[in-house]
Every structure is written in structure tokens, then in C-alpha cells.
Enzyme design. Structure first.
Site, PDB file in Angstrom:
ATOM      1  N   SER A  82      43.286  41.434  44.716  1.00  0.00           N
ATOM      2  CA  SER A  82      42.040  41.801  44.071  1.00  0.00           C
ATOM      3  C   SER A  82      41.233  40.530  43.763  1.00  0.00           C
ATOM      4  CB  SER A  82      42.353  42.635  42.818  1.00  0.00           C
ATOM      5  OG  SER A  82      41.228  43.362  42.423  1.00  0.00           O
ATOM      6  N   ASP A 117      41.312  51.923  50.358  1.00  0.00           N
ATOM      7  CA  ASP A 117      40.974  51.214  49.118  1.00  0.00           C
ATOM      8  C   ASP A 117      39.463  51.009  49.023  1.00  0.00           C
ATOM      9  OD1 ASP A 117      40.710  49.481  46.985  1.00  0.00           O
ATOM     10  OD2 ASP A 117      41.506  47.739  48.061  1.00  0.00           O
ATOM     11  N   HIS A 134      44.839  49.893  47.076  1.00  0.00           N
ATOM     12  CA  HIS A 134      44.509  48.555  46.581  1.00  0.00           C
ATOM     13  C   HIS A 134      45.750  47.676  46.346  1.00  0.00           C
ATOM     14  CE1 HIS A 134      41.554  45.900  44.808  1.00  0.00           C
ATOM     15  NE2 HIS A 134      42.190  45.850  43.658  1.00  0.00           N
TER      16      HIS A 134
END
Ligand SMILES: *[C@@H]1O[C@H](CO)[C@@H](O)[C@H](O)[C@H]1NC(C)=O
Ligand SMILES: *[C@@H]1O[C@H](CO)[C@@H](O)[C@H](O)[C@H]1NC(C)=O
Ligand SMILES: *[C@@H]1O[C@H](CO)[C@@H](O)[C@H](O)[C@H]1NC(C)=O
Length: 512
Positions: free
Chosen positions: A183, A445, A470
Site C-alpha cells: 500500500s 483491488d 489489496h
């Protein structure tokens, strides 16, 4: 290395406080819950195998302002070390960067990169991000302090940690250092290689949204598409059901009176829905509930997968009775609240604001205030549903989200738009120009649209894993993992083998 508080159980204790009913963004709570699952599996691992298997915790004294040598203030930054597999001083070092949350011992024990360490004989180091977890400077989260929170500060920390830990652990100058992160921290991993190629040999960036964007409406475009994906249990009917559930919520909100009061109880809205701003909070939480099911689909600790959500929304369809999507959404809200230990799905805007204004770190435990600050000053990333094909409520709109930057930090909308543009020109957005970076994404995602999903020449490769959510590639392996996820993890391993071979042939000699 400075001595620091021996709070080995820190992250677990913090997490248990977050089970409280304080308002926090639902997506961030889901993220913490998934992390908590991984940490608790490390805890049980160490109970099984004894304390010797526990990673070592350490603290680095870092300058608060790395860009001003006359500012002598410092803070303690936490790190974790797993040296069980490190066979020689010139073996590789895997540096797992923390992002917008705390980083526990699991970061060097489970999942990527730790799972790659035994075969590649790597030293694994986890570095918590400044201002998150227990790496918060004394003085807390006041505006004067938050000036020292940015990705650029975080990268400066990576450099000084890289140099200090090399000395401390007697790492050979020919050891290749590889950054990992997921991320926002995935973006940091790529950017660390981009800006400091002489210190960091390569990077694996998982689900890294390297392009900053003010209005992130494509988030819900992917959510909508993923709800129809048969590979993860979605279908066109499921998306239609989600859409009609939201339409019914809006209709009941408009109806007012007893209908609205019933809805409030049914969906877990703790604030009065008489106020428009609280209705927006509820709609935002409901969108995060659906978005969260997609974003964390299939992951341990996630309360609801896409398959389960679609099952609830379409319940009754298989036996010929008419499905009631609103009822399904209501059940989904209960499942999520129960799983997170929250009595409310949404709070009043006033409570949310009050919580975001708290400058003592332990209260705003999940880091909402810090991350909001970073979105206001660097990234934007405000999820909207303005496209007419978006299946959810068109509220919350961008202005109400931007208003938070003004209300909490006094930052104007124009300054945010400017900051987002600046971030992209500083790092290069989706064409960062770095070498030796592997971008890994999952195609369900919502964040993959801001990442790199196609190779940018021979030294920047990209892996887009079908049906993966994700950062799923970083999670510990499980028997339920899909074959494509399994293959994706194998490709990451092969890429690392190639890089490490290259590093041996052309030793990097960092002259430091
Ligand atoms: C640098 O730090 C010194 C000492 O704290 C301070 O007086 C000065 O204003 C700082 N400079 C900048 C540009 O922040
Ligand atoms: C550091 O590592 C080198 C080998 O790279 C070794 O010769 C030396 O003894 C080590 N020093 C310490 C203090 O461990
Ligand atoms: C069909 O299933 C739903 C939900 O499981 C149940 O409430 C309903 O009574 C069932 N209807 C029939 C006709 O079996």
C-alpha cells in the site's frame, strides 16, 4: 541504537484499545483487524517454539527534522529484526517498510518478505513509519509536530536506518538491500529505490498507489467491477443488488420520521440522522463496508468476503423467493460491527471531527489523524462516487471530504490540489523512472489503478495477479489461497533470485 521502552506487546495492547467505540474510518479498522490476525499468529508461533523464535525489537534515535542540521531534536523509531536465516554478513537484507499504522513483530516473521528469507538466507528488518504505532515523537500530533510527517521524511528515515543498522549489525558493504512494502509503504519502497539507488539495490512494491489523485472515483469503479467478478464470488446480480440496497437506504433516509429512525437502528448509525452531515457519515461507512469487502477479499481477519457479501445481498434467490438487498446490507453491517467489536457502524460528523482533532497519540490509535494529514498534504485519495454508473450513493461528495482538511488542519482545498500535483511531479506518478522495482498488484483491488501494472522496460517489472485483493501477496500463505496467488508469490521469489544473482555479479559497494 537508543534504549527504548520494552513494549514488546505494544501493538497488541494498542489494538485491544481500538476495539472501543471511538469513531475511526471503517477501512482503517478493517486493516488493523487483519494485521491483528497476523500478529496473533506470530504470538502463537512463538508460544509453540519458545522465546528464541521471537524477533528482536530495537529503537533508533532519528532526527525529527532530517533536513535541518541545526535542529537537534530527535525521536525513537522502532524496528524489528529476524536474523534466524541470515547465514553470512554479506547475505541480503530485506527491509520491510511500515506504512500508515503500527508495525509489529509479524512484519519480520510471517508473509512477505519474511517467508522469502529462509530460501534466500536474508536478514529481515521491519521499520515502523514515523508518527505511527509507537514511533511517535514526544509532543504528539500537534500541527507544529505534523510538519515533520511526510513521505520525504519517511524516506530520510529509511536512509539513516539503512546506514545505522549496517554498522550496528556489521552488514557487509557488498550486501544487497531490498525494500518491501504494501500500500502506501509499497510506494515508499519504490521511491526509496528511485531516490537512493546507491543504498538500496531493489524494491518489491505491493499494491502501491504511486500516483496521487485528489478525486479517487476510480476506486468505486473497481469495487463495482469486482462485485461482478465470478472468480471471487461476485456476479452482475450482486452488483445490481448492492445498487438497489443503496437506493433503498437513500429512499428511507429521505422518508424521515419513523422510517428513518428504524433505519438508524437497523444499520448501526449511532448519530441522529436528522442532520444531513450524519447521513453522509452513514453512507460513507456503508460504502466502506462494501469497498472493504472487495479491498480485503479473502484475507484472514476480514469479516466479509465478496462471496459472503453477495450471498447476503442475494439471499432467498436460490429458493425462488424474492431477495431483499436492503435486508442483506443490514445483515452485512451487523456482521462487520460484530467482527470489529463496535456497537456503531457510523458516528456523528461532530464526533468524527472531535476525534480527528485529538493530538495525544494513544487516543487516535489507528492513526486516522496522521493519515488524514498525509492525504491533505500529499496524496488526496478521496474516494467518491460521482460517476453516474457508480452503484452506490453519490454522497459523500468530494467537497465534504476536503472540508475535513480545512476543519481539522486549516488547510485549503487549493493547497491540497497543489500538494497532490507536487507529489506526482516529485516522484513521477505511474512512470517513476526507477530501476530494479517489481510492482505487484491484484486486479480486484481498487488501488491497482493508481499503481504500475505493466512493465516499464526491462528493469521495472509488474505483476497483476488475477482475483487478488489489496496486498494479498504479502499475507502469510494459506491452503485456501488461489492458484494465481500462489503463482504470483513464486514470480516474486524468482525475481528476487535474479536480482540477488545480479548483485553478486556486480557487487554494490556503498562507500559508507
Ligand atoms: C532549523 O532549526 C533551527 C534550530 O531549531 C531553527 O532555529 C530554524 O528555524 C530551523 N530552520 C528551518 C528552515 O526550519
Ligand atoms: C564483521 O564482519 C566481518 C566479515 O564481513 C568479520 O570479519 C568481522 O569480524 C565482523 N565484526 C564483528 C564485530 O562482528
Ligand atoms: C428462502 O430462503 C430465505 C432465506 O434463507 C427464507 O427466509 C425463506 O423463508 C425461504 N423461502 C422458502 C419459500 O423456502
Amino acid at each position: 541504537m537508543a534504549a527504548g521502552p520494552a513494549l514488546w506487546l505494544g501493538p497488541l495492547l494498542l489494538v485491544s484499545l481500538w476495539g472501543s467505540s471511538a469513531p475511526a474510518s471503517l477501512l482503517r479498522r478493517l486493516r488493523e483487524q487483519i494485521q491483528r490476525f497476523q500478529e496473533s499468529s506470530v504470538l502463537s508461533l512463538s508460544l509453540d517454539t519458545g522465546a528464541a523464535a521471537l524477533p528482536k525489537e530495537g529503537w533508533l534515535e532519528q532526527p525529527l527534522d532530517p533536513f535541518n542540521a541545526s535542529d537537534k531534536r530527535s525521536f525513537l523509531q522502532r524496528y524489528w529484526i529476524n536474523d534466524q536465516h541470515w547465514a553470512s554478513q554479506d547475505g541480503p537484507v530485506f527491509l520491510h517498510l511500515g506504512g500508515e499504522g503500527s508495525l509489529g513483530p509479524g512484519s519480520v516473521m510471517k508473509g512477505h518478505p519474511a517467508a522469502l528469507a529462509p530460501a534466500l538466507r536474508a536478514l529481515v528488518i521491519g521499520l515502523e513509519h514515523r508518527f505511527y504505532g509507537l514511533s511517535i515523537p514526544a509532543g504528539g500530533l500537534t500541527m507544529a509536530q505534523l510538519r515533520f510527517l511526510s513521505s520525504r521524511h519517511a524516506l530520510a528515515d529509511v536512509v539513516s536506518a539503512r546506514l545505522a543498522l549496517s554498522r550496528l549489525l556489521n552488514v557487509s558493504s557488498s550486501s544487497p538491500w531490498v525494500c518491501f512494502g504494501g500500500s502506501y509503504a509499497g510506494s515508499l519502497a519504490a521511491w526509496a529505490r528511485l531516490k537512493f539507488p546507491h543504498l538500496l539495490f531493489a524494491a518489491v512494491a505491493s499494491s502501491a498507489p504511486v500516483r496521487a489523485v485528489l478525486d479517487f472515483s476510480s476506486y468505486n469503479e473497481v469495487v463495482s467491477r469486482s462485485l461482478t467478478s465470478a472468480a471471487i464470488g461476485g456476479s452482475p446480480e450482486c452488483r445490481a443488488a448492492a445498487s438497489s440496497a443503496f437506493a433503498e437506504v437513500e429512499q428511507r433516509l429521505r422518508a424521515g420520521g419513523a422510517v428513518r429512525a428504524a433505519l438508524r437502528a437497523e444499520l448501526g448509525a449511532c448519530a441522529s440522522l436528522g442532520r444531513a452531515e450524519n447521513r453522509v457519515e452513514l453512507l460513507e461507512a456503508l460504502q466502506a463496508l462494501v469497498g472493504g469487502a472487495v479491498q480485503y477479499d479473502g484475507q484472514a481477519g476480514a469479516p466479509l468476503s465478496v462471496r459472503q457479501l453477495c450471498g447476503l445481498l442475494l439471499e432467498g434467490r436460490s429458493n425462488g423467493s424474492r431477495p431483499d438487498p436492503y435486508h442483506g446490507l443490514r445483515r452485512a453491517a451487523q456482521v462487520v460491527m460484530h467482527s470489529l467489536g463496535q456497537k456503531c457502524l457510523s458516528f456523528s460528523r461532530a464526533e468524527t471531527l472531535a476525534q480527528l482533532r485529538v493530538t495525544e497519540p494513544q487516543v487516535s490509535g489507528v492513526g486516522d489523524r496522521q493519515w488524514l494529514y498525509q492525504t491533505c498534504t500529499e496524496f488526496g485519495f478521496y474516494v467518491t462516487c460521482e460517476d453516474p454508473t457508480c452503484p452506490f450513493s453519490q454522497l459523500p461528495a468530494l467537497p465534504s471530504q476536503l472540508e475535513l482538511c480545512e476543519q481539522v488542519f486549516g488547510l485549503s482545498t487549493s493547497s491540497i490540489a497543489q500538494a497532490v500535483a507536487q507529489t506526482n511531479s516529485y516522484y513521477g506518478g505511474q512512470t517513476p523512472g526507477a530501476t530494479h522495482v517489481l510492482f505487484v498488484n491484484g486486479d480486484t483491488d481498487p488501488w491497482h489503478v493508481l499503481s504500475v501494472t505493466q512493465a516499464l522496460g526491462p528493469s521495472v517489472s509488474a505483476l497483476l495477479i488475477p482475483g487478488a485483493s489489496h496486498c494479498f501477496d504479502m499475507a502469510p500463505e494459506r491452503p485456501s489461497d488461489s492458484p494465481s496467488l500462489h503463482l504470483g508469490r513464486q514470480s516474486i521469489f524468482q525475481q528476487l533470485q535474479t536480482w540477488l544473482k545480479l548483485a553478486k555479479e556486480t557487487p554494490v559497494r556503498a562507500g559508507v
